[in-house]
Structure formats: structure tokens, C-alpha cells
Design a protein around this motif. Structure first.
Motif, PDB file in Angstrom:
ATOM      1  N   PHE A 187      37.290  31.124 105.820  1.00 51.40           N
ATOM      2  CA  PHE A 187      37.523  30.410 107.064  1.00 51.40           C
ATOM      3  C   PHE A 187      36.256  30.183 107.894  1.00 51.40           C
ATOM      4  N   ILE A 188      35.128  30.653 107.428  1.00 48.90           N
ATOM      5  CA  ILE A 188      33.872  30.391 108.143  1.00 48.90           C
ATOM      6  C   ILE A 188      33.105  29.266 107.459  1.00 48.90           C
ATOM      7  N   VAL A 189      32.773  29.457 106.183  1.00 44.34           N
ATOM      8  CA  VAL A 189      32.053  28.418 105.426  1.00 44.34           C
ATOM      9  C   VAL A 189      32.686  28.327 104.043  1.00 44.34           C
ATOM     10  N   LYS A 190      33.226  27.158 103.710  1.00 47.72           N
ATOM     11  CA  LYS A 190      33.867  26.991 102.411  1.00 47.72           C
ATOM     12  C   LYS A 190      32.908  27.275 101.263  1.00 47.72           C
ATOM     13  N   ALA A 191      31.681  26.799 101.400  1.00 42.61           N
ATOM     14  CA  ALA A 191      30.708  26.982 100.320  1.00 42.61           C
ATOM     15  C   ALA A 191      30.454  28.460 100.041  1.00 42.61           C
ATOM     16  N   ALA A 192      30.576  29.292 101.066  1.00 42.33           N
ATOM     17  CA  ALA A 192      30.377  30.728 100.866  1.00 42.33           C
ATOM     18  C   ALA A 192      31.449  31.293  99.948  1.00 42.33           C
ATOM     19  N   PHE A 193      32.676  30.802 100.095  1.00 42.37           N
ATOM     20  CA  PHE A 193      33.739  31.300  99.218  1.00 42.37           C
ATOM     21  C   PHE A 193      33.529  30.819  97.786  1.00 42.37           C
ATOM     22  N   VAL A 194      33.006  29.603  97.617  1.00 39.92           N
ATOM     23  CA  VAL A 194      32.667  29.155  96.266  1.00 39.92           C
ATOM     24  C   VAL A 194      31.658  30.118  95.641  1.00 39.92           C
ATOM     25  N   GLY A 195      30.685  30.583  96.440  1.00 42.79           N
ATOM     26  CA  GLY A 195      29.729  31.559  95.940  1.00 42.79           C
ATOM     27  C   GLY A 195      30.389  32.876  95.562  1.00 42.79           C
ATOM     28  N   LEU A 242      40.531  24.928  97.116  1.00 40.18           N
ATOM     29  CA  LEU A 242      39.692  25.007  98.306  1.00 40.18           C
ATOM     30  C   LEU A 242      39.215  23.642  98.764  1.00 40.18           C
ATOM     31  N   ALA A 243      39.076  22.705  97.836  1.00 42.52           N
ATOM     32  CA  ALA A 243      38.533  21.391  98.169  1.00 42.52           C
ATOM     33  C   ALA A 243      39.470  20.555  99.047  1.00 42.52           C
ATOM     34  N   ALA A 244      40.746  20.896  99.110  1.00 39.75           N
ATOM     35  CA  ALA A 244      41.685  20.140  99.945  1.00 39.75           C
ATOM     36  C   ALA A 244      41.366  20.350 101.426  1.00 39.75           C
ATOM     37  N   ASP A 245      41.885  19.445 102.279  1.00 39.83           N
ATOM     38  CA  ASP A 245      41.642  19.564 103.719  1.00 39.83           C
ATOM     39  C   ASP A 245      42.129  20.907 104.268  1.00 39.83           C
ATOM     40  N   ASP A 246      43.287  21.347 103.782  1.00 40.38           N
ATOM     41  CA  ASP A 246      43.803  22.656 104.184  1.00 40.38           C
ATOM     42  C   ASP A 246      43.517  23.699 103.093  1.00 40.38           C
ATOM     43  N   GLY A 247      42.393  23.510 102.404  1.00 38.70           N
ATOM     44  CA  GLY A 247      42.041  24.360 101.275  1.00 38.70           C
ATOM     45  C   GLY A 247      42.051  25.855 101.553  1.00 38.70           C
ATOM     46  N   PRO A 248      41.444  26.311 102.661  1.00 34.52           N
ATOM     47  CA  PRO A 248      41.467  27.751 102.922  1.00 34.52           C
ATOM     48  C   PRO A 248      42.875  28.321 102.995  1.00 34.52           C
ATOM     49  N   ILE A 295      51.433  26.232 105.270  1.00 31.86           N
ATOM     50  CA  ILE A 295      51.091  24.984 104.567  1.00 31.86           C
ATOM     51  C   ILE A 295      51.735  23.802 105.292  1.00 31.86           C
ATOM     52  N   ASP A 296      50.924  22.828 105.634  1.00 39.95           N
ATOM     53  CA  ASP A 296      51.444  21.625 106.292  1.00 39.95           C
ATOM     54  C   ASP A 296      52.436  20.911 105.383  1.00 39.95           C
ATOM     55  N   ASP A 297      53.569  20.515 105.960  1.00 37.92           N
ATOM     56  CA  ASP A 297      54.639  19.798 105.250  1.00 37.92           C
ATOM     57  C   ASP A 297      55.312  20.663 104.184  1.00 37.92           C
ATOM     58  N   GLY A 298      55.052  21.974 104.182  1.00 38.10           N
ATOM     59  CA  GLY A 298      55.687  22.851 103.202  1.00 38.10           C
ATOM     60  C   GLY A 298      57.096  23.229 103.623  1.00 38.10           C
ATOM     61  N   LYS A 299      57.956  23.500 102.665  1.00 38.75           N
ATOM     62  CA  LYS A 299      59.352  23.881 102.906  1.00 38.75           C
ATOM     63  C   LYS A 299      59.601  25.277 102.321  1.00 38.75           C
ATOM     64  N   TRP A 300      60.509  26.001 102.966  1.00 40.03           N
ATOM     65  CA  TRP A 300      60.756  27.380 102.533  1.00 40.03           C
ATOM     66  C   TRP A 300      61.283  27.445 101.107  1.00 40.03           C
ATOM     67  N   VAL A 316      52.197  19.171  93.560  1.00 40.20           N
ATOM     68  CA  VAL A 316      53.512  18.536  93.423  1.00 40.20           C
ATOM     69  C   VAL A 316      54.269  18.552  94.750  1.00 40.20           C
ATOM     70  N   PHE A 317      54.204  19.663  95.478  1.00 42.71           N
ATOM     71  CA  PHE A 317      55.019  19.809  96.697  1.00 42.71           C
ATOM     72  C   PHE A 317      54.415  19.071  97.912  1.00 42.71           C
ATOM     73  N   VAL A 318      53.109  19.204  98.096  1.00 46.21           N
ATOM     74  CA  VAL A 318      52.500  18.650  99.329  1.00 46.21           C
ATOM     75  C   VAL A 318      51.316  17.717  99.061  1.00 46.21           C
ATOM     76  N   GLY A 319      51.021  17.430  97.802  1.00 45.34           N
ATOM     77  CA  GLY A 319      49.925  16.510  97.492  1.00 45.34           C
ATOM     78  C   GLY A 319      48.592  17.220  97.360  1.00 45.34           C
ATOM     79  N   THR A 320      47.566  16.411  97.064  1.00 45.13           N
ATOM     80  CA  THR A 320      46.229  16.972  96.851  1.00 45.13           C
ATOM     81  C   THR A 320      45.523  17.334  98.161  1.00 45.13           C
ATOM     82  N   GLY A 321      46.006  16.817  99.278  1.00 48.60           N
ATOM     83  CA  GLY A 321      45.371  17.134 100.566  1.00 48.60           C
ATOM     84  C   GLY A 321      44.131  16.331 100.763  1.00 48.60           C
TER      85      GLY A 321
END
Length: 328
Positions: free
Chosen positions: A83-91, A188-194, A255-260, A323-328
Motif C-alpha cells: 500500500f505504499i509503493v507497488k514496485a516495492a511489493f514486486v521486489g 497487483l497491476a490492476a487499479d485496485d491491485g493491492p 473489492i469494488d463491485d464484488g458480491k458476497w 471473471v467476477f469484476v474484470g481486469t481493473g
């Protein structure tokens, strides 16, 4: 010779001697018979009562305190980098892949004399993780193909004996560790990746926790006794129940647009894939004759002993989220 003291007189089918004669043994015979009858009538002496066996206390088999401490520390690093730097999590993912490959190739060399070239495998593994984040599935497949080619060529610098065995094991290692890990990068690459990655991690960890808690308390029948003596059927049901509950809550609130109800499906599939991944690595360790892949993480074993359930679950969660919410 005539001896008047013995008289052979049949009586009731027995031969007896006259009472009171010389050599008379009737009293001795009668006493012996009486003793034998009394011996037969005497009840056997009671056997001593066995000492009560103290109940066996169940044990987790590992240093639970160290395992919890290491787990909390790793979780803090992962969440901070997410949640701070996405690239750090890739590392972080790339580092875990390299260490996992080192553990796997080291154990294969020690136990099976399989020589996998680690340099092209590690470089290709990092390339796969980065390509998955930057270019998606297409980039991951290209990196996988180039890594396989590099393994084939690099192994040519050594004697040809067991060449096919070594390169086959190398390509298996490339698919098993870094390629499966690229699906985490793609999430992780999606807009809501984290948040997607967090849901993936939560489902896998909670599934393992549910399997341990329920299996430790209620487990009686083994799930796969020839592969893993610690896995029980009750533990599998616990993993599914915990993961489905966590999935429903996560899809509804994280998750945005996610259903239970999507979370129920996600949790069910994640619990099954995590269990199969754990059994798969247990199969490898049984073949190698080892308990853990490494000793880097106190209370856990090696990095591969933590990645075993995460790696096969990553593509499953990635696909269902798409499948449920798209690639983001």
C-alpha cells in the motif's frame, strides 16, 4: 519271584496294593491327587493393575511462538510494500522467488544429484515477475519461454550425462515457482491491485489457519496418509469453511463491485487449491526424504514451505477476480 506283599487285584479298572503292606504308596498317591485337585480349584492370582498412561498432549510439531512472530513480521513487510509503493511489493515477490528457487535446486542437488543451472533460472524468474506486472500474461509467457531456452543452453556447458533429466527439472522449477508467482504481479497491476493481492493472501492464510485449527481439534481420519500425515479430512472442511467466510466478507467490503456470493466461490476454490498445493510440495519432500525445504524462517521451515499453498492459489484467484469484476 513271589512277593506276598503285592497283590494284583483289579478294582474299578485300577490296580491297587493292599493297605498297610510293605512298600505301601497309596497314602502318597492320594495326597498327590488331593494337592492337584486343590491346585486346579484355586483361582489364578490377579495380574497387577497397569499403571495409567498419561494423556498425550497434542503438539503443533513446530515452535509456535517463533512461527507467529515470523508470520507477523512478514505480514507487516508485505502490507507496507503493498500500500505504499507497488514496485516495492514486486521486489518482495521477486526476492521470494529467487530464495525459493535456491532452496528447491539445492535440495534437488543434495538428494537426487539433479544439477539445475541456478543463474539463468533466477534471472529468468525475476524477469517473469517483472514482465507479469508490466506486460501481463503475454509478457509472463515470453519470459517463461526465454528462461526455458536459457536453461537448455546453460546446461550444455557441463557433461552430457543426465542432460535431459536436469533440464526437465529446471523447466519444472521455472514453472512451479516464478511462473505461478507472476499471477500475483498481474493481480497487483490492476487499479485496485493491492486489495486484490490482499484478498488473495488473506484467503490462503485463513485457509491454512482453518485447516490447522479444526484438524488439530477434531481431525481423526487422514486426508492423504501416504503424502502428508498431518492433513485430515476435518482440516479440509475447516479450511473450506474459514476461506468461504473470509471470501464472502472480502468480496463484499474490499473489492469494488464484488458480491458476497462470489466470495463464497472464491473461498471454496482457494481452499481446495491451497490444500492441493500443500500436498504437492509434501509429495516432493517425501520423494526427497526431507521434512522442510529450508531453515530460513524459524517455526516455518524455508521460503518454499510458505509458498507451497500460495503459488497454486495465485492463478486461481487471479482468474476468478477477472471473471467476477474484470481486469481493473
Amino acid at each position: 519271584m513271589n512277593d506276598s506283599s503285592w497283590s494284583a487285584t483289579p478294582r474299578s479298572g485300577h490296580w491297587e496294593t493292599p493297605a498297610g503292606g510293605p512298600g505301601d504308596g497309596s497314602a502318597g498317591f492320594a495326597q498327590d491327587a488331593l494337592d492337584a485337585a486343590q491346585t486346579r480349584r484355586m483361582p489364578p492370582e490377579p495380574s497387577p493393575e497397569p499403571e495409567p498412561v498419561p494423556p498425550v498432549k497434542k503438539s503443533a510439531g513446530r515452535n509456535l511462538r517463533a512461527a507467529i512472530g515470523v508470520g507477523v513480521g512478514m505480514g507487516a513487510v508485505i502490507v507496507a510494500s503493498l500500500f505504499i509503493v507497488k514496485a516495492a511489493f514486486v521486489g518482495v515477490v521477486a526476492l521470494a522467488v529467487v530464495v525459493g528457487l535456491w532452496e528447491l535446486t539445492s535440495r534437488l542437488a543434495e538428494k537426487k544429484s539433479i544439477r539445475i543451472p541456478l543463474v539463468p533460472l533466477a534471472v529468468g524468474g525475476v524477469a517473469m515477475v517483472v514482465a507479469g506486472y508490466a506486460r501481463g500474461a503475454e509478457g509472463a509467457w515470453v519470459a517463461m519461454a526465454l528462461t526455458s531456452l536459457a536453461i537448455l543452453v546453460w546446461r550444455m556447458t557441463e557433461p552430457p550425462e543426465n542432460y535431459l533429466r536436469d533440464v526437465t527439472a529446471g523447466i519444472f522449477a521455472a514453472f512451479y515457482v516464478p511462473f505461478l508467482a507472476t499471477f500475483v504481479s498481474m493481480m497487483l497491476a490492476a487499479d485496485d491491485g493491492p486489495w486484490r493481492v490482499l484478498v488473495f493472501l488473506l484467503l490462503t492464510v485463513i485457509s491454512d489457519t482453518g485447516a490447522y485449527a479444526v484438524g488439530w481439534r477434531f481431525g481423526r481420519r487422514l486426508l492423504a496418509p501416504r503424502i502428508s500425515p498431518g492433513k485430515t479430512r476435518a482440516g479440509l472442511f475447516g479450511a473450506i469453511a474459514f476461506a468461504m467466510t473470509a471470501g464472502a466478507l472480502s468480496m463484499q467490503y474490499l473489492i469494488d463491485d464484488g458480491k458476497w456470493w462470489q466470495g463464497l466461490i472464491l473461498g471454496l476454490v482457494a481452499a481446495v487449491s491451497a490444500t492441493l498445493g500443500d500436498l504437492g510440495e509434501s509429495m516432493i519432500k517425501r520423494d526427497l526424504g526431507i521434512k522442510d525445504m529450508g531453515t530460513l524462517l524459524p517455526g516455518h521451515g524455508g521460503i518454499m514451505d510458505r509458498l507451497d499453498s500460495l503459488l497454486p492459489t495465485a492463478p486461481v484467484v487471479w482468474l476468478l477476480l477477472v471473471v467476477f469484476v474484470g481486469t481493473g
